[in-house]
Design an enzyme around this catalytic site. Sequence first.
Site, mmCIF file in Angstrom:
data_model
loop_
_atom_site.group_PDB
_atom_site.id
_atom_site.type_symbol
_atom_site.label_atom_id
_atom_site.label_comp_id
_atom_site.label_asym_id
_atom_site.label_seq_id
_atom_site.Cartn_x
_atom_site.Cartn_y
_atom_site.Cartn_z
ATOM 1 N N ASP A 159 -124.160 -27.283 84.195
ATOM 2 C CA ASP A 159 -124.174 -27.503 82.750
ATOM 3 C C ASP A 159 -125.581 -27.219 82.234
ATOM 4 O O ASP A 159 -126.544 -27.226 83.011
ATOM 5 C CB ASP A 159 -123.777 -28.942 82.407
ATOM 6 C CG ASP A 159 -123.218 -29.097 81.004
ATOM 7 O OD1 ASP A 159 -123.991 -28.909 80.043
ATOM 8 O OD2 ASP A 159 -122.024 -29.404 80.865
ATOM 9 N N TYR A 189 -114.675 -18.830 67.375
ATOM 10 C CA TYR A 189 -114.254 -19.659 68.510
ATOM 11 C C TYR A 189 -112.903 -19.193 69.037
ATOM 12 O O TYR A 189 -112.722 -19.029 70.260
ATOM 13 C CB TYR A 189 -114.172 -21.120 68.082
ATOM 14 C CG TYR A 189 -113.557 -22.034 69.100
ATOM 15 C CD1 TYR A 189 -114.279 -22.454 70.214
ATOM 16 C CD2 TYR A 189 -112.247 -22.489 68.952
ATOM 17 C CE1 TYR A 189 -113.706 -23.300 71.159
ATOM 18 C CE2 TYR A 189 -111.675 -23.339 69.885
ATOM 19 C CZ TYR A 189 -112.398 -23.737 70.995
ATOM 20 O OH TYR A 189 -111.828 -24.572 71.923
#
Length: 266
Positions: free
Chosen positions: A53, A170
Site C-alpha cells: 500500500d 473512475y
Amino acid sequence: MGYLTALAAIGEVAMSEGEFSGKSVLVTGAASGLGRAASLRFAKEGARVCLVDLNKQGLLETAKRIREAGGECVANDGDLANPVFCASAVAMAVEAFGGLDVLCNVAGILRFHALGDVTPENWNKLFGANVTGPFFMMQAAMPHLAESKGNVVNVVSTAAFAGQAYTAPYAATKSALLSLTKSLAMEFMHAPVRINALAPGGMLTEMVNGLEFPADADQALIARYIGLRPPSQPEDIVEPLLFLASDRARSVHGACYTADSGITAG
C-alpha cells in the site's frame, strides 16, 4: 518506495492450518478497507501475506494485527502507479516466501467529478492507481503464479457495468480493469493460472470518507446507483474474494463475480 524491514518475518507460527495454509498471498490496498480485511482473513486461514500500500502507517497497523494473532507477513509501502515499485513488491513476496500463489489487486481510489471539473492530474491519478498498478502487478507476478498454479483476483466495481453519473473517470478505470481481466484470462488460457474479477457495490471503507459530489449534482441520478440495501462491510466482501482465490474456484477463469447487494439486478 520504502521497505518495512522490521516486518520481514513477524510471526514464527502461522495463524491456523486453514484453507490457505502454506500459500503465499500478495494483497494491494492492505492498509485499510477491503485490502486489510482480506489480508487478515488470508492470514487467519494460514497464508503468509505480503502487504502492499502507499499508506505506511496503515500497513503497520495491518501487520501489527496479523502479528498479534500469530500470523506471518511482510510489508512494502510505495506507489502502485510506478511499474518499478510493482516489480519490487512481487520480488519481495517471492524472496520472503519462496514463491507466490495468489495476487489480489484490491487497491484503488474513487473520486466524484462533473465532466468539466476533471483535470489531467485527476485522470492520471485514477488510472495510475486503478489500472496501471494492477496491470504491472500482474505482469511481474504471472511467471511466479504459473509456476505455483496460482491465481489473480482483481477488484473492480459495479461501475464497470453501467454508467454512473459524476464518476466517469473512475468508471472508465474499472471497466478497463475488467477488460484486462478477461483479456489476460484468454491470453493465459493454456497456462496453469486463473484470472478473475470481483465487483463489489457500495462498501463502508476509508475510501469513501470525506468524498463529496459536485455541488450541483442531480441527486436523482446518484440514487440510481446507490442501491436500495445498505452498503456492505469489507468483511462481507472478503467471503467471495477468498472463494475466487481458493482451490474451490478451480473451474472459474475469466469471470467477474458481483457482490453488490442487488445494485445490478435491475
